[in-house]
Design a protein around this motif. Structure first.
Motif, short mmCIF file in Angstrom:
data_model
loop_
_atom_site.label_atom_id
_atom_site.label_comp_id
_atom_site.label_asym_id
_atom_site.label_seq_id
_atom_site.Cartn_x
_atom_site.Cartn_y
_atom_site.Cartn_z
N GLY A 77 -0.34 -29.26 45.59
CA GLY A 77 -0.66 -29.84 44.72
C GLY A 77 0.62 -31.48 44.74
N GLY A 78 -0.03 -32.24 44.27
CA GLY A 78 0.97 -33.52 44.42
C GLY A 78 0.82 -33.92 45.64
N ASP A 79 -0.26 -34.41 45.86
CA ASP A 79 -1.02 -35.13 47.32
C ASP A 79 -0.63 -36.09 47.98
OD1 ASP A 79 -2.24 -32.00 48.43
OD2 ASP A 79 -2.60 -32.26 46.63
N PHE A 80 -0.89 -37.35 46.48
CA PHE A 80 -1.07 -38.53 46.89
C PHE A 80 -0.24 -39.16 45.49
CE2 PHE A 80 -5.18 -37.50 45.00
CZ PHE A 80 -5.12 -39.10 44.43
N THR A 81 -0.23 -40.58 45.74
CA THR A 81 -0.25 -41.11 44.30
C THR A 81 -0.30 -42.97 45.39
OG1 THR A 81 1.23 -42.22 43.02
CG2 THR A 81 2.50 -42.58 45.16
N VAL A 82 -1.04 -44.00 44.47
CA VAL A 82 -1.66 -45.14 44.93
C VAL A 82 -0.37 -46.70 44.21
CG1 VAL A 82 -3.80 -46.58 44.83
CG2 VAL A 82 -3.36 -44.43 44.74
N HIS A 83 0.64 -46.93 44.74
CA HIS A 83 0.57 -48.20 44.38
C HIS A 83 1.07 -49.82 45.46
CE1 HIS A 83 4.76 -50.78 43.16
NE2 HIS A 83 4.40 -49.68 41.46
N GLY A 84 0.52 -50.94 44.52
CA GLY A 84 0.64 -51.70 45.36
C GLY A 84 -0.33 -52.02 46.02
N GLY A 85 -1.58 -51.61 46.62
CA GLY A 85 -2.81 -51.78 47.44
C GLY A 85 -1.87 -50.85 48.77
N ASN A 86 -1.55 -49.58 48.59
CA ASN A 86 -1.31 -48.63 49.66
C ASN A 86 -1.54 -47.38 49.02
OD1 ASN A 86 -0.38 -50.06 51.84
ND2 ASN A 86 0.62 -51.18 50.25
N VAL A 87 -2.03 -46.50 49.73
CA VAL A 87 -2.09 -45.14 48.83
C VAL A 87 -1.24 -44.42 49.91
CG1 VAL A 87 -3.74 -44.53 50.64
CG2 VAL A 87 -3.41 -42.69 48.93
#
Length: 632
Positions: A77-87
């Motif tokens: 779990g908690g595999d990814f996040t997205v911010h500012g045009g990047n993953v």
């Protein structure tokens, strides 16, 4: 259609082993910080693949074709996040965090190949990534790294056994997290901390002195979230016996309880990054998931007035997880399902009153009337208490079937968990063949209040076993199922319940199916992963004081009492319940001459991921039940 094909248990079913194998897993979705791109994670056979869809209307595309996205701290779990045009995502084989542009190109690592990572969260200014880190020596901490990966990661905070839910405040001045100590599990006792962020002039930020916001002994805190305006910190607390949503006001230091007692708004935090509510972009509303008797619904809560209303547009989903709000408009995205509808990622726009399906886990080619619905039922246990479950009657497509249907009693894992009224492939696999199905939410399950959950303390192998047997007898006595053709099936902790039930009540069930079940509690206490290494302290008692209980409740020590046929399936790479557990119980069955089937999937872990494994498992399972339940 022949008479034989209409016999209960032998109906021709559109839910085939191969079709189940080809379904994908949907494991979370999140918007980029500008709200223009939605990214979600699909589990395809043994790989985790990120998919992106932008608001321009272009077709969705895969972002991580060469790497497998999978965080492996604890159960993941908690595999990814997205911010500012990047993953930013955790990669399964190395445990490193990678950064990848949503515009394309190759992903590149920003952390070294040391330990495992999860729950990456980017600072509001887009310069730093905080995350949960589990090192190769078994130590856990919160760490921080720059988004380019130019500097070596630093420790933000350490000293506790476990960490979860790291969060930045919208202005970047505050940081919060949840932590707890052995022997507690996250549903036992956790603490919510809040600390000021100290800027270090281009170097890694540090944290000031942390204060306790909520939690502590015999209270579980779940999913803290800052409101976008920074005025409040929300979280779920079971301080009053149920998981209730709380708003902590920074200015007044007062707490507002937003949801009532008697219904559940949280979930047991078996994995990192679990979410059951989301705060709107303008900080006015919370969209939350309410759980009553195993059936979920989506509610809208006004943060100023506290008024709650049901979201009718999402009422078709009876299990909802991973709720996330858009950062720019009044939208939410979620993973939802129902007894007759497989997992979907759905988006709901409150302003436009429009709901759309973003992704599906399966083709959904089966007509709903062929599938079984479920109903919440309760019954009185042998000790006079109440137990709960979900009952699936075979769908009425073969009304001319004679007699009563055979029964499969399914036991959930955990054991601190709950089966809810969403899509369950096992239930439909059986029901569409003419079996009745009972999922047992035995005493100790979640979703029915903290008091009900605590009934399993010291009673694992007692309450769950008694409730499985009494649930089956409740249906038999009610004339709903054939008491001479019954099976009990479960995986992991549910597999233990199968083994223990068949040993303690050897004539109760016609046959059993055990998937990577616990057979020896002594071995489990010393061989399992860190997350559960002290779990047995509450379920059975601490060692060495409770050694007699461990022996009494370990099926391997009384396996000679198992007389009915038993199928056992095991993953060769299982680090939660190692293969030795199944090997020992099979050796005992062989010694006693008990009819059994044993299959090890060498490349699988704690559960099946590969298509070929899933297909083989269901084909083998069907053959076993035909031989030992339908025609014993």
């Amino acid at each position: 259609m022949s008479a034989e094909s209409r016999m209960f248990g032998l109906w021709e079913s559109p839910i085939t082993a191969q079709s189940l194998a080809e379904d994908c897993r949907l494991e979370g979705a999140s918007w980029d910080s500008d709200g223009h791109t939605l990214v979600w994670l699909e589990g395809r056979s043994g790989r985790g693949v990120l998919v992106a869809e932008n608001s321009s209307g272009d077709a969705p595309r895969d972002l991580s074709p060469e790497l497998s996205v999978r965080a492996e701290v604890g159960y993941g779990g908690g595999d990814f996040t997205v911010h500012g045009g990047n993953v930013y995502f955790s990669e399964g084989s190395t445990g490193r965090i990678y950064r990848q542009s949503l515009k394309g190109g190759e992903a590149r690592p920003i952390t070294p190949p040391f330990g495992k990572s999860a729950s990456a969260t980017v600072s509001p200014d887009g310069r730093w990534v905080a995350y949960v880190h589990h090192d190769d020596d078994g130590m856990d901490r919160l760490a921080i790294v720059d988004v380019e990966g130019d500097q070596w990661p630093h420790v933000l905070t350490s000293g506790r056994d476990f960490y979860m839910h790291p969060r930045w405040s919208p202005d970047g001045r505050w940081f919060c997290w949840i932590a707890w100590e052995h022997p507690n599990m996250p549903w036992d006792s956790t603490t919510l901390y809040l600390a000021p962020v100290i800027d270090a002039d281009g170097h890694h930020p540090t944290l000031g002195e942390a204060q306790v916001v909520a939690g502590g002994e015999e209270t579980s805190i779940f999913q803290p979230e800052f409101t976008p305006d920074g005025r409040r910190l929300l979280y779920i607390s079971d301080e009053h016996g149920w998981g209730q949503l709380v708003a902590y006001d920074f200015e007044s230091r007062e707490r507002q309880w937003l949801t009532p007692k008697g219904v559940e708004y949280g979930l047991p935090a078996w994995r990192q990054g679990v979410r059951t509510y989301a705060v709107s972009y303008d900080s006015r509303f919370v969209t939350a998931v309410r759980n009553e008797n195993g059936s979920m619904c989506v509610e809208r809560i006004d943060l100023d007035t506290g008024q709650r209303s049901r979201v009718d547009a999402l009422s078709s989903y009876r299990e909802v997880v991973q709720m996330t709000a858009a950062p720019d408009t009044d939208r939410v995205v979620l993973i939802g399902s129902s007894p007759k509808s497989p997992l979907r990622i759905a988006e709901h726009d409150f302003a436009k009153q429009r709901t759309r399906v973003v992704a599906r886990s399966s083709p959904e080619a089966v007509e709903p009337n062929v599938l079984a619905d479920c109903e919440a039922i309760s019954w009185t246990t042998s000790g006079g208490e109440q137990a709960h479950g979900l009952y699936y009657a075979p769908p009425g497509i073969h009304a001319d079937s004679t007699g009563k249907p055979p029964l499969v009693v399914l036991i959930h894992g955990g054991p601190t968990s709950q089966v809810r009224a969403g899509w369950h492939a096992d239930a439909q696999f059986f029901a569409t063949r003419g079996y009745a199905v009972l999922y047992v939410n035995y005493r100790g399950s979640t979703g029915y209040g903290r008091e009900y959950m605590l009934k399993l303390r010291g009673n694992w192998g007692v309450c769950d076993v008694e409730d499985a047997v009494s649930g089956m007898r409740h249906l038999v006595d009610g004339g709903l199922v054939d008491g001479h053709r019954t099976a009990i099936m479960g995986g992991s902790a549910g597999g233990f319940t199968v083994l223990e039930t068949m040993a303690r009540y050897p004539d109760a069930f016609t046959a059993g199916v055990c998937l990577y079940g616990v057979a020896n509690h002594f071995h489990l206490a010393f061989q399992t992963h860190k997350f559960e290494s002290r779990y047995l302290d509450s379920l059975l008692g601490p060692l060495p004081e409770a050694a007699a209980v461990y022996r009494e409740r370990s099926p391997v020590f009384h396996a000679e009492q198992i007389r009915r046929p038993l199928a056992i399936f095991q993953g060769g790479q299982d680090h939660v319940v190692p293969r030795e557990q199944s090997d020992t119980i099979v050796a005992a069955l062989e010694h006693n001459g008990t009819p059994h089937l044993y299959h090890v999937y060498e490349d699988e872990g704690h559960g099946w991921r590969k298509q070929e494994t899933i297909a083989h498992f269901y084909r083998t399972l069907e053959d076993f039940l035909r031989q030992h339940v339908l025609f014993q």
